[in-house]
Design an enzyme around this catalytic site. Structure first.
Site, PDB file in Angstrom:
ATOM      1  N   ASN A   7       0.943  -0.911  -0.472  1.00 20.57           N
ATOM      2  CA  ASN A   7      -0.242  -0.134   0.264  1.00 20.57           C
ATOM      3  C   ASN A   7       0.803   1.055  -0.145  1.00 20.57           C
ATOM      4  O   ASN A   7       1.406   1.730   1.338  1.00 20.57           O
ATOM      5  CB  ASN A   7      -0.389   0.037   0.942  1.00 20.57           C
ATOM      6  N   ARG A  91      -2.566  -2.422  -3.185  1.00 18.78           N
ATOM      7  CA  ARG A  91      -3.765  -1.437  -3.102  1.00 18.78           C
ATOM      8  C   ARG A  91      -4.083  -0.382  -4.330  1.00 18.78           C
ATOM      9  O   ARG A  91      -2.821   0.454  -3.415  1.00 18.78           O
ATOM     10  CB  ARG A  91      -3.746  -1.172  -2.024  1.00 18.78           C
ATOM     11  N   HIS A 181     -13.242   2.227  -0.052  1.00 13.35           N
ATOM     12  CA  HIS A 181     -13.122   1.539   0.804  1.00 13.35           C
ATOM     13  C   HIS A 181     -13.646   0.255   0.198  1.00 13.35           C
ATOM     14  O   HIS A 181     -14.130  -1.047   0.994  1.00 13.35           O
ATOM     15  CB  HIS A 181     -13.954   1.683   2.656  1.00 13.35           C
ATOM     16  N   LEU A 210     -16.487   2.548   9.508  1.00 13.45           N
ATOM     17  CA  LEU A 210     -16.271   3.225  10.410  1.00 13.45           C
ATOM     18  C   LEU A 210     -15.057   3.380  10.793  1.00 13.45           C
ATOM     19  O   LEU A 210     -14.405   2.428  12.315  1.00 13.45           O
ATOM     20  CB  LEU A 210     -17.867   3.454  11.722  1.00 13.45           C
ATOM     21  N   ASN A 212     -11.053   6.340  10.698  1.00  6.69           N
ATOM     22  CA  ASN A 212     -10.870   7.774  10.829  1.00  6.69           C
ATOM     23  C   ASN A 212     -11.729   7.771   9.612  1.00  6.69           C
ATOM     24  O   ASN A 212     -11.986   9.099   8.910  1.00  6.69           O
ATOM     25  CB  ASN A 212      -9.143   7.846  10.511  1.00  6.69           C
ATOM     26  N   ARG A 242     -13.233  15.061   7.690  1.00  8.43           N
ATOM     27  CA  ARG A 242     -13.113  15.702   6.677  1.00  8.43           C
ATOM     28  C   ARG A 242     -15.287  15.805   6.282  1.00  8.43           C
ATOM     29  O   ARG A 242     -15.559  15.217   7.660  1.00  8.43           O
ATOM     30  CB  ARG A 242     -13.425  14.377   5.405  1.00  8.43           C
ATOM     31  N   ASP A 284     -10.347  11.681  16.663  1.00 11.64           N
ATOM     32  CA  ASP A 284      -9.890  10.867  17.094  1.00 11.64           C
ATOM     33  C   ASP A 284     -11.433  10.240  18.210  1.00 11.64           C
ATOM     34  O   ASP A 284     -11.599  10.940  19.355  1.00 11.64           O
ATOM     35  CB  ASP A 284      -8.528   9.945  17.995  1.00 11.64           C
ATOM     36  N   GLY A 332     -12.036   0.297  12.638  1.00 10.56           N
ATOM     37  CA  GLY A 332     -11.838   0.854  13.910  1.00 10.56           C
ATOM     38  C   GLY A 332     -13.018   1.472  14.584  1.00 10.56           C
ATOM     39  O   GLY A 332     -12.670   1.211  15.982  1.00 10.56           O
ATOM     40  N   VAL A 333     -13.477   2.232  14.137  1.00 13.30           N
ATOM     41  CA  VAL A 333     -14.838   2.407  15.625  1.00 13.30           C
ATOM     42  C   VAL A 333     -15.804   1.425  15.105  1.00 13.30           C
ATOM     43  O   VAL A 333     -16.507   1.014  16.723  1.00 13.30           O
ATOM     44  CB  VAL A 333     -15.577   3.950  15.078  1.00 13.30           C
ATOM     45  N   GLY A 334     -16.332   0.952  13.680  1.00 15.53           N
ATOM     46  CA  GLY A 334     -17.291   0.244  14.262  1.00 15.53           C
ATOM     47  C   GLY A 334     -16.750  -1.373  14.420  1.00 15.53           C
ATOM     48  O   GLY A 334     -17.597  -2.052  15.166  1.00 15.53           O
ATOM     49  N   GLU A 385      -8.288  -5.617   4.415  1.00 10.98           N
ATOM     50  CA  GLU A 385      -7.867  -5.531   3.027  1.00 10.98           C
ATOM     51  C   GLU A 385      -6.613  -6.287   2.961  1.00 10.98           C
ATOM     52  O   GLU A 385      -7.165  -6.026   1.475  1.00 10.98           O
ATOM     53  CB  GLU A 385      -8.487  -4.171   3.354  1.00 10.98           C
TER      54      GLU A 385
HETATM   55  P1  AMP Z   1      -9.539   3.177  11.092  1.00 12.27           P
HETATM   56  O1  AMP Z   1      -9.543   4.617  10.432  1.00 12.27           O
HETATM   57  O2  AMP Z   1     -10.365   1.807  10.676  1.00 12.27           O
HETATM   58  O3  AMP Z   1      -8.209   2.295  11.871  1.00 12.27           O
HETATM   59  O4  AMP Z   1     -10.309   4.230  13.151  1.00 12.27           O
HETATM   60  C1  AMP Z   1      -9.558   4.497  13.373  1.00 12.27           C
HETATM   61  C2  AMP Z   1     -10.612   5.023  14.141  1.00 12.27           C
HETATM   62  O5  AMP Z   1     -11.122   3.904  15.667  1.00 12.27           O
HETATM   63  C3  AMP Z   1      -9.881   6.587  15.518  1.00 12.27           C
HETATM   64  O6  AMP Z   1     -10.984   7.617  15.778  1.00 12.27           O
HETATM   65  C4  AMP Z   1      -9.903   5.445  16.271  1.00 12.27           C
HETATM   66  O7  AMP Z   1     -10.355   6.472  17.810  1.00 12.27           O
HETATM   67  C5  AMP Z   1     -11.153   4.785  16.799  1.00 12.27           C
HETATM   68  N1  AMP Z   1     -10.765   3.539  18.151  1.00 12.27           N
HETATM   69  C6  AMP Z   1     -10.259   2.521  17.425  1.00 12.27           C
HETATM   70  N2  AMP Z   1     -10.377   2.260  18.621  1.00 12.27           N
HETATM   71  C7  AMP Z   1     -11.403   3.080  19.581  1.00 12.27           C
HETATM   72  C8  AMP Z   1     -12.277   2.322  21.070  1.00 12.27           C
HETATM   73  N3  AMP Z   1     -12.232   1.957  22.102  1.00 12.27           N
HETATM   74  N4  AMP Z   1     -13.039   3.871  20.632  1.00 12.27           N
HETATM   75  C9  AMP Z   1     -13.647   4.330  20.291  1.00 12.27           C
HETATM   76  N5  AMP Z   1     -12.675   4.610  19.299  1.00 12.27           N
HETATM   77  C10 AMP Z   1     -11.913   3.660  18.671  1.00 12.27           C
END
Ligand code: AMP
Length: 399
Positions: A7, A91, A181, A210, A212, A242, A284, A332-334, A385
């Site tokens: 990537n 990628r 995505h 869900l 960043n 964004r 974050d 990350g969030v999901g 991915e």
């Molecule tokens: P990604 O782009 O998929 O790496 O996701 C990054 C996002 O996931 C960031 O905003 C992190 O704060 C969020 N994230 C990671 N762990 C947690 C958690 N335990 N609770 C809430 N958000 C999280």
């Protein structure tokens, strides 16, 4: 079979060596500050970790060479020689309308990737550089495959991908919704079908990636039929920094008020908006949760806006598909935020979604988080991915 997944960004390059048949990850890492000085990170099970060590990387070619050196290193490596790398999967962010699936890289494909540069001026040039660097270092005999973020969404019907603009903008300038995505949405949709024990062709899914960057996709019968990102990854949900969708009329108003030109305005929309812009705290979601606990109302508002946006998309896509069998949370969030999953999928009992708060109290593993009697299943599926890229690459390399 070993697949090297690359990537490439403009000054960084992430890599993984994995076996797509077993899913085993042999090694992974990161080259950073390419063209500046060069920092190299390498991790492999049972081997010494290299953490941002100095390795000169004037160009991406030295970065790829550093990756290969580490992989075959007598003490720390995971393979005997470069010959044990069967193919390389890249990628690639934008495939335009030229690519609706992954493709073996040829001179003709390289030309088509160049043609897509105007659609992704920040990303595609770096991806092309990564491919050229692999060819320079590994030779032309190792098959290389391009896996596109946009390809999975090429099945959207015109009513979903067209913007209500003069038609010539589409015909002449390729202005349409592409979606991103795609590799992640495709991967989790495949896993969802496996978890539900049904062929993808029989399922209506809503995949919520869900992180960043965030996007939601409607997947009917295994095909993407609508998605929230658009011509660029700026569209759809509010994200880390964004803005997501907004009234285009705001642009002229704010530009006049603040004395911004269009580049400055886009910079605000891409880098200073989203939950960062609303909260004034952070992009974050963990920071926002903590700030809200400490009484910061704007941090709470930013998270509420995000969750509300996802909830509305779930409703919209269920309507668009005439139903939904499962809702997927990933990224990350999901994968990690039980409270956000509950805020998003809670209160949807009217459409057959019933969460199980206890089952939902998990992170990072494949599991069902809806109640046993929920008509619509809600699934937590960690995305992968790189594995998806490796699987596609292996399939094409085998011919
Ligand atoms: P990604 O782009 O998929 O790496 O996701 C990054 C996002 O996931 C960031 O905003 C992190 O704060 C969020 N994230 C990671 N762990 C947690 C958690 N335990 N609770 C809430 N958000 C999280």
């Amino acid at each position: 079979m070993n697949i090297l997944v690359i990537n490439a960004g403009s000054s960084s390059l992430k890599y993984q060596l994995l076996n797509p048949e077993t899913g085993v990850l042999l090694a992974k890492g990161l080259c950073e500050r390419i063209g500046i000085d060069g920092k190299f990170t390498y991790k492999a099970e049972g081997k010494e970790t290299l953490d941002a060590v100095d390795v000169a990387m004037p160009t991406h070619s030295e970065a790829i060479q550093a990756v290969l050196n580490a992989l075959v290193d007598a003490k720390n490596g995971v393979i005997g020689s470069m010959k044990e790398i069967d193919a390389v999967g890249h990628r690639v962010v934008h495939g335009g309308e030229a690519f609706n699936q992954s493709v073996l890289i040829t001179d003709e494909v390289m030309k088509a990737l160049e043609d897509c540069i105007p659609l992704a001026p920040l990303h595609n040039p770096a991806n092309i550089t990564g491919i050229n660097a692999c060819t320079a270092v590994m030779g032309k005999d190792v098959p290389q495959v391009a896996v596109f973020d946009t390809a999975f969404h090429q099945t959207m019907p015109p009513k979903a991908y067209m913007y209500a603009l003069p038609y010539a903008y589409y015909e002449e300038d390729k202005v349409r919704r592409y979606g991103f995505h795609g590799t992640s949405h495709k991967y989790v949709a495949g896993r969802a079908a496996a978890m539900l024990g049904k062929p993808a062709e029989q399922l209506k899914l809503i995949s919520c990636h869900l992180g960043n960057g965030s996007s939601v996709t409607a997947i009917d019968g295994g095909r993407s039929v609508d998605t929230s990102m658009g011509f660029t990854p700026l569209a759809g949900l509010p994200m880390g920094t964004r803005s997501g969708d907004l009234d285009a009329g705001i642009l002229q108003y704010v530009m006049n008020k603040q004395g911004l030109n269009i580049d400055q305005m886009l910079d605000v929309l891409n880098k200073k908006s989203g939950v960062q812009g609303v909260s004034g705290v952070s992009s974050d979601f963990r920071d926002l949760e903590n700030a809200f606990k400490d009484g910061n109302q704007r941090a709470g508002l930013a998270v509420d806006m995000f969750n509300y946006g996802v909830k509305k998309l779930i409703g919209a896509y269920a309507a668009a598909m005439g139903g939904v069998d499962a809702i997927i949370f990933t990224a990350g969030v999901g994968e990690n935020s039980a409270s956000q999953r509950l805020a998003i999928a809670g209160g949807l009992e009217f459409m057959g979604v019933k969460m199980d708060a206890e089952a939902n109290n998990v992170r990072g593993r494949e599991t069902v988080i809806s109640a046993a009697d929920s008509q619509v299943k809600v699934l937590l599926i960690p995305t992968n991915e790189e594995l998806m890229i490796a699987v596609d690459t292996a399939a094409l390399a085998k011919g």
